[in-house]
Design an enzyme around this catalytic site. Structure first.
Site, PDB file in Angstrom:
ATOM      1  N   CYS A 215       1.491   4.517  -0.362  1.00  0.00           N
ATOM      2  CA  CYS A 215       2.647   4.308   0.542  1.00  0.00           C
ATOM      3  C   CYS A 215       3.541   3.213  -0.298  1.00  0.00           C
ATOM      4  O   CYS A 215       4.898   3.292   0.042  1.00  0.00           O
ATOM      5  CB  CYS A 215       2.395   4.165   1.771  1.00  0.00           C
ATOM      6  SG  CYS A 215       1.859   5.682   2.439  1.00  0.00           S
TER       7      CYS A 215
ATOM      8  N   HIS B 112       9.113   0.986   4.593  1.00  0.00           N
ATOM      9  CA  HIS B 112       8.299   2.361   4.564  1.00  0.00           C
ATOM     10  C   HIS B 112       8.417   2.977   6.150  1.00  0.00           C
ATOM     11  O   HIS B 112       8.236   2.298   6.957  1.00  0.00           O
ATOM     12  CB  HIS B 112       7.091   2.188   4.134  1.00  0.00           C
ATOM     13  CG  HIS B 112       5.981   3.280   4.310  1.00  0.00           C
ATOM     14  ND1 HIS B 112       6.395   4.494   3.712  1.00  0.00           N
ATOM     15  CD2 HIS B 112       4.764   3.387   4.756  1.00  0.00           C
ATOM     16  CE1 HIS B 112       5.284   5.239   3.966  1.00  0.00           C
ATOM     17  NE2 HIS B 112       4.411   4.633   4.763  1.00  0.00           N
TER      18      HIS B 112
ATOM     19  N   ASN C 123       6.139  10.579   7.606  1.00  0.00           N
ATOM     20  CA  ASN C 123       5.680   9.611   6.586  1.00  0.00           C
ATOM     21  C   ASN C 123       5.595  10.458   5.241  1.00  0.00           C
ATOM     22  O   ASN C 123       4.711  11.227   5.212  1.00  0.00           O
ATOM     23  CB  ASN C 123       4.465   9.116   6.978  1.00  0.00           C
ATOM     24  CG  ASN C 123       3.866   8.270   5.795  1.00  0.00           C
ATOM     25  OD1 ASN C 123       4.319   7.973   5.055  1.00  0.00           O
ATOM     26  ND2 ASN C 123       2.731   7.360   6.348  1.00  0.00           N
TER      27      ASN C 123
END
Length: 317
Positions: free
Chosen positions: A112, A244, A274
């Site tokens: 990520c 993020h 996500n």
């Protein structure tokens, strides 16, 4: 000297699965998901739609937005955790899709935090004078790593890709500074249960959610504070905070601790879920398409991923 983003583009697969649809095959409900994550839906790539396809479609948009020819690109970096194959890289497959010849291309894996890692690397390569125009992409088919019986993880992720075109800046716009970190002793907080050298499979996502939340707040906050201090910026100087997009609770908690005003926080997790390395470039693309961003605005990126890996970046638009 620095580099700047001259074009961006995002792509999300057309198939959408809402929280209510998830309840048909997972023991969960819309309220449970929304309360804990802020997610309402996620985009899902088709069985025959791979990470390279997502990357290609976002790259086309970024190239068009930058108003350059594909032949102007002299390096491709793709940040991904979900390659089509163990080899070759997604970047080399994209290289072929774009009809390019001979220029280097490679994948970068920092989960990520991949886009932040890629941004720092691309900046260094452009400033060195070795490359002039870099295509940097975060692209993920995260649903390929999900155990659809594990409600603690399968509700969290989606598929997508975000691309940026980077060139040397001739004015004060561009990357001001960035930082990246890792902590291998914390890898068991978030990992996959397989790998090519471990058991010959990609495995499924395994996560210790509460531990990850604590680490995310601590490490992202420290990264941000270090960036601001090192560059003599205050929180009030930030025009847009693009974290993020993992979980709305993490995003809101960071904004609260930093005292960043609500209208400055970019949130796409509600509709994107996500998307790992793709989440920040997708959010950036959405912000740009909204027409809100203007020249001179200060953007703050921040991310954390498995590894653990984390980092941040300050950009003057």
């Amino acid at each position: 000297m620095t580099c700047k983003i001259i074009g961006s583009g995002g792509y999300l697969p057309p198939k959408i699965i809402s929280n209510d649809e998830l309840t048909k095959f997972v023991d969960t409900n819309d309220k449970w998901i929304r309360t804990r994550t802020g997610i309402l839906q996620r985009h899902i790539a088709g069985d025959a739609e791979y990470t390279s396809h997502l990357a290609f479609k976002s790259a086309q948009k970024a190239i068009e937005d930058a108003m350059i020819s594909v032949d102007d690109i002299d390096l491709i970096i793709i940040c991904t955790t979900t390659p089509d194959n163990s080899f070759p890289s997604v970047a080399t497959k994209l290289h072929g899709y774009l009809g390019l010849t001979n220029i280097p291309s490679f994948d970068l894996q920092a989960v990520c935090a991949g886009f932040i890692y890629g941004l720092q690397l691309a900046h260094s390569l452009i400033v060195s004078g070795k490359y002039k125009t870099i295509l940097l992409i975060g692209a993920e088919k995260m649903t390929s790593l999900l155990d659809w019986n594990d409600r603690s993880t399968c509700v969290l992720f989606g598929d997508g890709a975000g691309s940026v075109i980077l060139q040397r800046s001739n004015d004060d716009s561009g990357l001001i500074d960035s930082n990246i970190f890792s902590s291998g002793t914390d890898y068991e907080i978030l990992y996959t249960s397989g790998g090519t050298s471990m058991n010959g499979t990609s495995g499924k996502i395994v996560m210790q959610g509460q531990k990850l939340f604590r680490h995310a707040i601590e490490k992202m906050l420290q990264s941000i504070e270090d960036l601001l201090y090192a560059n003599q910026f205050s929180v009030s100087d930030i025009d847009y905070f693009i974290p993020h997009q993992a979980n709305i609770r993490i995003i809101n908690k960071l904004a609260e601790l930093l005292n960043i005003e609500e209208h400055k926080v970019v949130k796409t997790v509600e509709k994107h879920a996500n998307c790992s390395a793709a989440s920040i470039p997708l959010a950036l693309s959405a912000l740009k398409e909204s027409g809100k961003i203007k020249k001179g605005d200060i953007l703050l990126f921040s991310a954390i991923g498995a590894g653990l890996t984390w980092g941040g970046a300050l950009i003057r638009w």
